[in-house]
Write a protein that holds these residues in place. Structure first.
Motif, PDB file in Angstrom:
ATOM      1  N   ARG A 223       0.839  -1.208   0.000  1.00 21.54           N
ATOM      2  CA  ARG A 223       0.000   0.000   0.000  1.00 21.54           C
ATOM      3  C   ARG A 223       0.870   1.252   0.000  1.00 21.54           C
ATOM      4  O   ARG A 223       0.493   2.275  -0.603  1.00 21.54           O
ATOM      5  N   ALA A 224       2.030   1.179   0.639  1.00 21.48           N
ATOM      6  CA  ALA A 224       2.951   2.323   0.633  1.00 21.48           C
ATOM      7  C   ALA A 224       3.382   2.658  -0.793  1.00 21.48           C
ATOM      8  O   ALA A 224       3.525   3.831  -1.150  1.00 21.48           O
ATOM      9  N   ILE A 225       3.592   1.625  -1.614  1.00 22.43           N
ATOM     10  CA  ILE A 225       3.963   1.853  -3.016  1.00 22.43           C
ATOM     11  C   ILE A 225       2.858   2.600  -3.751  1.00 22.43           C
ATOM     12  O   ILE A 225       3.101   3.517  -4.541  1.00 22.43           O
ATOM     13  N   ILE A 226       1.606   2.207  -3.485  1.00 22.69           N
ATOM     14  CA  ILE A 226       0.465   2.877  -4.129  1.00 22.69           C
ATOM     15  C   ILE A 226       0.403   4.342  -3.711  1.00 22.69           C
ATOM     16  O   ILE A 226       0.201   5.236  -4.544  1.00 22.69           O
ATOM     17  N   TYR A 227       0.595   4.598  -2.420  1.00 24.97           N
ATOM     18  CA  TYR A 227       0.589   5.981  -1.945  1.00 24.97           C
ATOM     19  C   TYR A 227       1.753   6.771  -2.564  1.00 24.97           C
ATOM     20  O   TYR A 227       1.592   7.937  -2.942  1.00 24.97           O
ATOM     21  N   TYR A 228       2.906   6.148  -2.677  1.00 22.67           N
ATOM     22  CA  TYR A 228       4.065   6.813  -3.274  1.00 22.67           C
ATOM     23  C   TYR A 228       3.768   7.184  -4.733  1.00 22.67           C
ATOM     24  O   TYR A 228       4.061   8.311  -5.162  1.00 22.67           O
ATOM     25  N   GLU A 229       3.212   6.231  -5.471  1.00 20.71           N
ATOM     26  CA  GLU A 229       2.903   6.501  -6.879  1.00 20.71           C
ATOM     27  C   GLU A 229       1.858   7.601  -7.029  1.00 20.71           C
ATOM     28  O   GLU A 229       1.838   8.305  -8.042  1.00 20.71           O
ATOM     29  N   ALA A 230       1.002   7.756  -6.013  1.00 24.98           N
ATOM     30  CA  ALA A 230      -0.003   8.822  -6.034  1.00 24.98           C
ATOM     31  C   ALA A 230       0.550  10.117  -5.446  1.00 24.98           C
ATOM     32  O   ALA A 230      -0.186  11.101  -5.298  1.00 24.98           O
ATOM     33  N   GLU A 231       1.846  10.101  -5.096  1.00 22.59           N
ATOM     34  CA  GLU A 231       2.549  11.246  -4.508  1.00 22.59           C
ATOM     35  C   GLU A 231       1.959  11.659  -3.161  1.00 22.59           C
ATOM     36  O   GLU A 231       2.025  12.821  -2.767  1.00 22.59           O
ATOM     37  N   ASP A 232       1.390  10.680  -2.453  1.00 23.71           N
ATOM     38  CA  ASP A 232       0.919  10.918  -1.084  1.00 23.71           C
ATOM     39  C   ASP A 232       2.017  10.389  -0.155  1.00 23.71           C
ATOM     40  O   ASP A 232       1.910   9.313   0.432  1.00 23.71           O
ATOM     41  N   PHE A 233       3.085  11.171  -0.044  1.00 26.50           N
ATOM     42  CA  PHE A 233       4.287  10.694   0.620  1.00 26.50           C
ATOM     43  C   PHE A 233       4.094  10.516   2.123  1.00 26.50           C
ATOM     44  O   PHE A 233       4.722   9.645   2.732  1.00 26.50           O
ATOM     45  N   LYS A 235       1.433   9.405   3.699  1.00 28.66           N
ATOM     46  CA  LYS A 235       0.793   8.102   3.948  1.00 28.66           C
ATOM     47  C   LYS A 235       1.743   6.961   3.610  1.00 28.66           C
ATOM     48  O   LYS A 235       1.724   5.913   4.267  1.00 28.66           O
ATOM     49  N   ALA A 236       2.571   7.147   2.594  1.00 29.64           N
ATOM     50  CA  ALA A 236       3.560   6.122   2.249  1.00 29.64           C
ATOM     51  C   ALA A 236       4.517   5.916   3.420  1.00 29.64           C
ATOM     52  O   ALA A 236       4.816   4.773   3.802  1.00 29.64           O
ATOM     53  N   LYS A 237       4.998   7.024   3.998  1.00 24.79           N
ATOM     54  CA  LYS A 237       5.903   6.923   5.143  1.00 24.79           C
ATOM     55  C   LYS A 237       5.196   6.316   6.348  1.00 24.79           C
ATOM     56  O   LYS A 237       5.781   5.517   7.085  1.00 24.79           O
ATOM     57  N   SER A 238       3.937   6.668   6.533  1.00 24.32           N
ATOM     58  CA  SER A 238       3.168   6.141   7.660  1.00 24.32           C
ATOM     59  C   SER A 238       3.042   4.618   7.587  1.00 24.32           C
ATOM     60  O   SER A 238       3.208   3.914   8.590  1.00 24.32           O
ATOM     61  N   ASP A 239       2.774   4.099   6.383  1.00 28.12           N
ATOM     62  CA  ASP A 239       2.669   2.642   6.225  1.00 28.12           C
ATOM     63  C   ASP A 239       4.025   1.972   6.444  1.00 28.12           C
ATOM     64  O   ASP A 239       4.104   0.895   7.047  1.00 28.12           O
ATOM     65  N   CYS A 240       5.088   2.597   5.947  1.00 27.84           N
ATOM     66  CA  CYS A 240       6.427   2.035   6.165  1.00 27.84           C
ATOM     67  C   CYS A 240       6.778   2.020   7.651  1.00 27.84           C
ATOM     68  O   CYS A 240       7.349   1.047   8.160  1.00 27.84           O
ATOM     69  N   GLU A 241       6.418   3.072   8.344  1.00 33.19           N
ATOM     70  CA  GLU A 241       6.697   3.152   9.779  1.00 33.19           C
ATOM     71  C   GLU A 241       5.902   2.109  10.556  1.00 33.19           C
ATOM     72  O   GLU A 241       6.417   1.506  11.509  1.00 33.19           O
ATOM     73  N   LYS A 249      11.304  -6.120   8.498  1.00 30.45           N
ATOM     74  CA  LYS A 249      12.669  -5.762   8.113  1.00 30.45           C
ATOM     75  C   LYS A 249      12.969  -6.070   6.654  1.00 30.45           C
ATOM     76  O   LYS A 249      14.133  -6.089   6.247  1.00 30.45           O
ATOM     77  N   ASP A 250      11.951  -6.277   5.869  1.00 31.59           N
ATOM     78  CA  ASP A 250      12.164  -6.605   4.450  1.00 31.59           C
ATOM     79  C   ASP A 250      12.970  -5.494   3.766  1.00 31.59           C
ATOM     80  O   ASP A 250      12.770  -4.306   4.044  1.00 31.59           O
ATOM     81  N   GLU A 251      13.862  -5.891   2.875  1.00 33.90           N
ATOM     82  CA  GLU A 251      14.727  -4.903   2.219  1.00 33.90           C
ATOM     83  C   GLU A 251      13.931  -3.871   1.427  1.00 33.90           C
ATOM     84  O   GLU A 251      14.370  -2.729   1.263  1.00 33.90           O
ATOM     85  N   ASN A 252      12.745  -4.239   0.956  1.00 39.30           N
ATOM     86  CA  ASN A 252      11.932  -3.285   0.196  1.00 39.30           C
ATOM     87  C   ASN A 252      11.449  -2.120   1.049  1.00 39.30           C
ATOM     88  O   ASN A 252      11.147  -1.045   0.527  1.00 39.30           O
ATOM     89  N   LEU A 253      11.376  -2.326   2.367  1.00 37.89           N
ATOM     90  CA  LEU A 253      11.018  -1.236   3.275  1.00 37.89           C
ATOM     91  C   LEU A 253      11.971  -0.060   3.060  1.00 37.89           C
ATOM     92  O   LEU A 253      11.542   1.097   2.921  1.00 37.89           O
ATOM     93  N   PHE A 254      13.256  -0.344   3.017  1.00 38.74           N
ATOM     94  CA  PHE A 254      14.270   0.707   2.910  1.00 38.74           C
ATOM     95  C   PHE A 254      14.266   1.341   1.518  1.00 38.74           C
ATOM     96  O   PHE A 254      14.467   2.549   1.376  1.00 38.74           O
ATOM     97  N   ILE A 255      13.985   0.540   0.511  1.00 39.75           N
ATOM     98  CA  ILE A 255      13.967   1.059  -0.858  1.00 39.75           C
ATOM     99  C   ILE A 255      12.783   2.016  -1.056  1.00 39.75           C
ATOM    100  O   ILE A 255      12.924   3.070  -1.680  1.00 39.75           O
ATOM    101  N   ILE A 256      11.628   1.666  -0.498  1.00 33.38           N
ATOM    102  CA  ILE A 256      10.458   2.548  -0.606  1.00 33.38           C
ATOM    103  C   ILE A 256      10.714   3.859   0.137  1.00 33.38           C
ATOM    104  O   ILE A 256      10.423   4.956  -0.378  1.00 33.38           O
ATOM    105  N   LEU A 257      11.276   3.764   1.341  1.00 36.58           N
ATOM    106  CA  LEU A 257      11.555   4.979   2.115  1.00 36.58           C
ATOM    107  C   LEU A 257      12.566   5.877   1.398  1.00 36.58           C
ATOM    108  O   LEU A 257      12.421   7.104   1.397  1.00 36.58           O
ATOM    109  N   VAL A 258      13.551   5.271   0.782  1.00 33.50           N
ATOM    110  CA  VAL A 258      14.537   6.057   0.026  1.00 33.50           C
ATOM    111  C   VAL A 258      13.849   6.791  -1.109  1.00 33.50           C
ATOM    112  O   VAL A 258      14.110   7.987  -1.354  1.00 33.50           O
ATOM    113  N   ALA A 259      12.955   6.102  -1.818  1.00 32.98           N
ATOM    114  CA  ALA A 259      12.235   6.730  -2.936  1.00 32.98           C
ATOM    115  C   ALA A 259      11.425   7.930  -2.456  1.00 32.98           C
ATOM    116  O   ALA A 259      11.384   8.978  -3.123  1.00 32.98           O
TER     117      ALA A 259
END
Length: 334
Positions: A223-233, A235-241, A249-259
């Motif tokens: 869902r964080a990816i969807i929020y990121y693509e919609a530029e709702d940063f 909410k994207a950070k909130s889901d990652c947090e 601890k999945d590696e994709n967590l860090f990649i999404i946050l970096v984006a």
């Protein structure tokens, strides 16, 4: 009707056992009318006519003289989840040792052809190692027991691994018709996202989180990816947090946050997130590649090349290596 049918299979699955695929299949010698009914039920399931399919299967099971009914009782009659080899296979799967899990399940099934749970765990290992084989073996079970949600979810996972997202969606939809489940919502949501249907994806992922709000639920990341693509940063950070707070601890967590941080022009924070990720995932080609891209954006050529060469060292597929090589050429031209 739906409730009655679910009850029948809930009882059957509580006793669940089946024959190993290397052994003669238990449903043999069905009379022509029973075989025809079974074929029709599967056709109806394939077209999403679940109530009609239920009635067809239930007619076979409720007929006291039905060969299908007699063999179904044998098919689901002697499972033991607590057998040492079965428990060992489950632990190996949980630890990500899929090769050894498959070997343990196979060895056990040679001597004990008939343990449902060993077959189920074997299917889970195959969904990671050989998705085509996983689809084949799950399909064999599901031909006779079309609503076995355990095998439906394993086949959906295998379909997703093969990029057969429409098929994964179909299996998840059938699963959800009989049992609301956070994994089935997650798997279908992931497939919808990849196919570009963000609205359906977000709904499924939100339903998965509703059913399993534990932070380790990977639906948070999807869902964080969807929020990121919609530029709702935010909410994207909130889901990652939420995912990280729950121990994810999945590696994709860090990649999404970096984006997200790069989109906000916060390169210092992006580098800090990469550093955290690499402390947990020392050999992650993805995170090294991501940090290399951040250095590239900051025009730090030497640091970028150092990280990209590390990423190349740890890459596991030809396509990933090609992508990293292309990025290295871009950096060299900086």
């Amino acid at each position: 009707m739906k409730r009655i049918y679910c009850l029948i299979f809930a009882v059957m699955l509580s006793l669940a056992s089946s024959l190993a695929f290397s052994q003669p299949w238990p449903f043999t010698g069905l009379p022509s009318w029973e075989k025809t009914t079974l074929n029709e039920a599967n056709r109806l399931f394939a077209f999403g006519k679940y109530d009609e399919a239920n009635e067809a299967i239930q007619s076979l099971y409720e007929d006291t003289g039905s060969v299908y009914r007699k063999q179904a009782k044998i098919f689901f009659s002697s499972a033991d989840l607590n057998l040492p080899a079965v428990s060992e296979t489950a632990v190996l799967l949980e630890n990500g040792d899929f090769e050894k899990a498959l070997q343990t399940a196979d060895s056990f099934l040679k001597e004990n052809p008939g343990n449902y749970y060993a077959l189920l765990l074997r299917a889970e290992a195959l969904s990671k190692l050989n998705p085509n084989k996983a689809v084949e073996e799950c399909s064999r079970v599901l031909y006779y027991v079309p609503v076995d949600t355990n095998f439906l979810r394993r086949r959906a996972t295998a379909y997703s691994s093969l990029g057969m997202y429409a098929e994964a969606i179909n299996d998840c939809t059938l699963h959800l018709y009989f049992a609301d489940d956070d994994f089935a919502h997650y798997c279908r949501g992931n497939a919808y996202r990849i196919l570009g249907d963000s609205a359906k994806a977000k709904k499924d992922l939100s339903d998965s989180i509703r059913l399993n709000p534990n932070g380790c639920n990977p639906a948070y990341l999807e869902r964080a990816i969807i929020y990121y693509e919609a530029e709702d940063f935010s909410k994207a950070k909130s889901d990652c947090e939420a995912y990280a707070k729950g121990g994810g601890k999945d590696e994709n967590l860090f990649i999404i946050l970096v984006a997200v941080h790069i989109a906000e022009d916060d390169y210092a924070e992006a580098l800090e997130v990469c550093d955290k990720g690499l402390r947990l995932h020392h050999h992650s080609s993805k995170i090294y590649k991501t940090r290399g891209a951040v250095f590239f954006a900051m025009e730090q050529k030497e640091n970028a090349l150092a990280d990209l060469n590390k990423a190349l060292e740890y890459a596991t597929t030809d396509s990933e290596r090609a992508e990293i090589q292309a990025l290295i050429q871009k950096v060299k031209g900086l």
